[in-house]
Motif scaffolding. Structure first.
Motif, PDB file in Angstrom:
ATOM      1  N   ALA A  89      -7.279   7.008   3.195  1.00 36.16           N
ATOM      2  CA  ALA A  89      -6.802   5.876   2.396  1.00 36.16           C
ATOM      3  C   ALA A  89      -7.928   5.238   1.594  1.00 36.16           C
ATOM      4  N   TYR A 118       0.835  -1.200   0.000  1.00 37.01           N
ATOM      5  CA  TYR A 118       0.000   0.000   0.000  1.00 37.01           C
ATOM      6  C   TYR A 118       0.872   1.253   0.000  1.00 37.01           C
ATOM      7  N   SER A 143       2.594   1.796  -3.323  1.00 35.83           N
ATOM      8  CA  SER A 143       1.686   2.264  -4.370  1.00 35.83           C
ATOM      9  C   SER A 143       1.450   3.767  -4.251  1.00 35.83           C
ATOM     10  N   TRP A 162      -4.991  -2.635   4.318  1.00 37.76           N
ATOM     11  CA  TRP A 162      -3.964  -3.675   4.361  1.00 37.76           C
ATOM     12  C   TRP A 162      -4.294  -4.790   5.329  1.00 37.76           C
TER      13      TRP A 162
END
Lengths: 307, 307
Positions: free
Chosen positions: B156, A186, A189, B167
Motif C-alpha cells: 500500500a 483508500y 481509490s 488509513w
C-alpha cells in the motif's frame, strides 16, 4: 422545511422533552465533546414498513456503549418515543426504507450535560445499489492490534480473562470512526467498494469497515467470526442467527481465514441499513452468485422483520 | 454576548470570509463528519501577551494533519488572520493567557465542503493549578499497538521503511481523542492527574495523554522520546529544544525507560496551553523538586516567547 429534509429530534438526556429540530439550522455547540474529541456513542437503525428494525438489540448495544464510556444511562423510553415520532413523520412522506441514527455524546464542556439526538434520512442511492449489485472488497490488516495481556491491565480490570485496557472502550460503538472512513476511502481509490479486516498474525477474518462478515456454507450452515475483542458484536448478525436457527439453518460463530471465505457458497456483509450485500469479489478473485442468493437475502430481510 | 463568553470565528475553507460566531448559538450541523465520525483535525495554541505562541509549528502540523486526512490544504493566511482578530478581541478583555483551538473537519455530508472554525477561551483553573503544583502520573500501556510491518501495508505504501497503515493517519492530530480522554478519567478515578504511556514490549516511554515527555538530566541535558510512529511530534518540545540549544543546553531525542524518568533531575510534560508541568510523582514514587525548577520553567516559557 421541505419534505425531503432530514427529520431531527433532540432527546433531553435526563428524561425531559423530545423536540423537533429544524435541519436547516445548526444543532451542536462549539464545546460539545462529540466535536472536540469524538467522545460519544451512536447506533444506526433501519426504518422499514413503519417500524425501527431490530430495536431491542440496538437499544441494548446503545446502553452497553454508554456504560463503557461512563455516560449516564440513556432513557430507553425516550429514545423509542422519539424514534416513533420521527418514523410517523417519515411514513407520511414515503414507504421506502429510511436510516435512523441515534447519537449520544458527553456533551458540552461548559454545562457538563450530555447531548442526544436522532436523525432520520432516506437510504443513500449508493446503498440501494450495493444491495442489488453486491460489493468488491479488499482484505487488509486493520493496522493496529489491541493488546489483551498487559502488565497494567490485569490489575486495572481486577484479574480474570485477558482483557483490553478499559480506556479503549473496546466493544462500544463510538464516534471515533475516522480510521474506518479512511480505510474505505483508500479502498475506493483502488477500485474496491469495501474492506474486510484480517488479523495479520493469525490470518483470522475480523469484520468489515462498517459491517459483520457472514458466510453461507453447503448444508444450510451460516458462520461468522467470533465477536468480541476487536470485533464489534453485530446486531444484524445476531438477529439473523436467531431467526435462521428457527428456520432450520445451522448457525455458529467460528473463526475463519480468507480461504474459508473463498470456498464458501457465498459471503455477505451485514449491517443495519445496507442490511445484506453479497461479496462478489475478494482481492480480485470473483465469487460467483450462488443458486440460493435470493433465498439468503430473503432470510436476512425476514430476520429483521421478525421482531 | 457577555464579556466572558468564548470568542468564536468561522473560517470559510476555500479562502472566503472570516466571521464572528455568537457562542450562545449552535455552530455545527447534524451531518458534520466531526460529529458523526470524529473525522477532522485540530491544533491548540497558547495565546500570550497578545500573540499566538509557536504559530509556525502549529500551522505546519495543522497542514500535515490535513494532508494525512486528505482534506483540502488549509489556507494559512486565513487561519492567521482569524487568530489575530480573536486575539485582538481577547486583549481588550484580559492580559491573561488564553487557549485557542483550530478545528478543521471533513464537513457536512450533504454539502461535501469542509467546516472550519476557531475558539478562544480562558485557560482553565485546573491548568493554572497544575502549572504551579505539577502533576502525579501513572504509567500505563496505551492498550493497543500500531503495526508497522504488515503484509498489505508494504504494498500500500509502495515499499520503503516499515510504515503504519495509511488509513490510520498516524502523525495526524485528529478529533479521535476519546481513548485519551477515557485514560485520563481512569487515571483521575485512581487519584492521579495524568498518564504517561509506556510500550509494554520494550518498556519504552511514549508520551503523555495530551503532552510530550521531557527529562532534564545533570550537565544541562534535555531528553525526549524519539517522536514519530505512535508518538505525535510535539510543537512545544520542538520550540523548547531549538531555543534551549541556543542557550547552551544539550538536547537530544532518545528513547528512555521509566527508570530513566525516575533517575532524572526532573521530568516534565510539555504541551501548548499547560506549557510545562513538572511530574511530582510517578506510580506513587515521589520526584522531589530539583534546584533548577524555576530555571527550567523559565526556559520553556522563554522558548515559546522566542518567536
Amino acid at each position: 422545511m421541505d419534505s425531503s429534509s432530514p427529520i431531527i429530534y433532540v432527546v433531553e438526556p435526563y428524561g425531559g422533552s423530545i423536540r423537533r429540530h429544524n435541519s436547516a439550522l445548526p444543532l451542536i455547540y462549539w464545546d460539545d465533546a462529540a466535536v472536540t474529541r469524538g467522545d460519544g456513542v451512536f447506533e444506526t437503525l433501519l426504518i422499514r414498513d413503519g417500524h425501527p428494525a431490530n430495536l431491542q438489540r440496538h437499544l441494548d448495544r446503545f446502553r452497553a456503549s454508554a456504560r463503557l464510556l461512563e455516560l449516564p444511562e440513556p432513557n430507553g423510553e425516550d429514545w423509542i418515543a422519539a424514534t416513533r415520532e420521527a418514523v410517523t413523520e417519515w411514513s407520511q412522506r414515503s414507504e421506502e426504507d429510511a436510516k435512523c441514527v441515534w447519537t449520544y455524546t458527553r456533551g458540552r464542556e461548559t454545562t457538563g450535560h450530555p447531548s442526544a439526538w436522532l436523525t432520520l434520512t432516506p437510504v443513500a442511492d449508493s446503498v440501494l445499489k450495493q444491495r442489488k449489485k453486491g460489493v468488491k472488497v479488499m482484505t487488509s490488516p486493520r493496522g493496529f492490534s489491541i493488546d489483551t495481556s498487559l502488565p497494567g491491565v490485569d490489575e486495572a480490570t481486577e484479574g480474570g480473562d485477558p482483557k483490553p485496557a478499559p480506556w479503549l472502550t473496546v466493544g462500544a460503538k463510538t464516534l471515533n470512526y475516522a480510521a474506518n472512513m479512511a480505510a474505505l476511502r483508500y479502498a475506493r481509490s483502488r477500485g474496491f467498494d469495501d474492506v474486510i479486516y484480517v488479523d495479520p498474525g493469525t490470518g483470522r477474518v475480523l469484520e468489515g469497515a462498517t459491517s459483520t462478515v457472514i458466510t453461507v456454507r453447503s448444508g444450510g450452515k451460516l458462520r461468522t467470526p467470533v465477536p468480541g475483542g476487536d470485533i464489534l458484536p453485530g446486531t444484524t448478525q445476531a438477529a439473523l442467527f436467531e431467526y435462521a436457527e428457527e428456520e432450520g439453518w445451522r448457525c455458529k460463530a467460528k473463526d475463519m481465514t480468507v480461504e474459508r471465505l473463498l470456498d464458501a457458497e457465498s459471503v455477505w456483509l451485514v449491517s443495519s441499513v445496507r442490511v445484506a450485500v453479497r461479496v462478489t469479489e475478494i482481492d480480485g478473485v470473483p465469487l460467483p452468485a450462488p443458486d440460493n442468493e435470493d433465498e439468503v437475502r430473503d432470510l436476512i430481510n425476514s430476520a429483521l422483520g421478525a421482531e
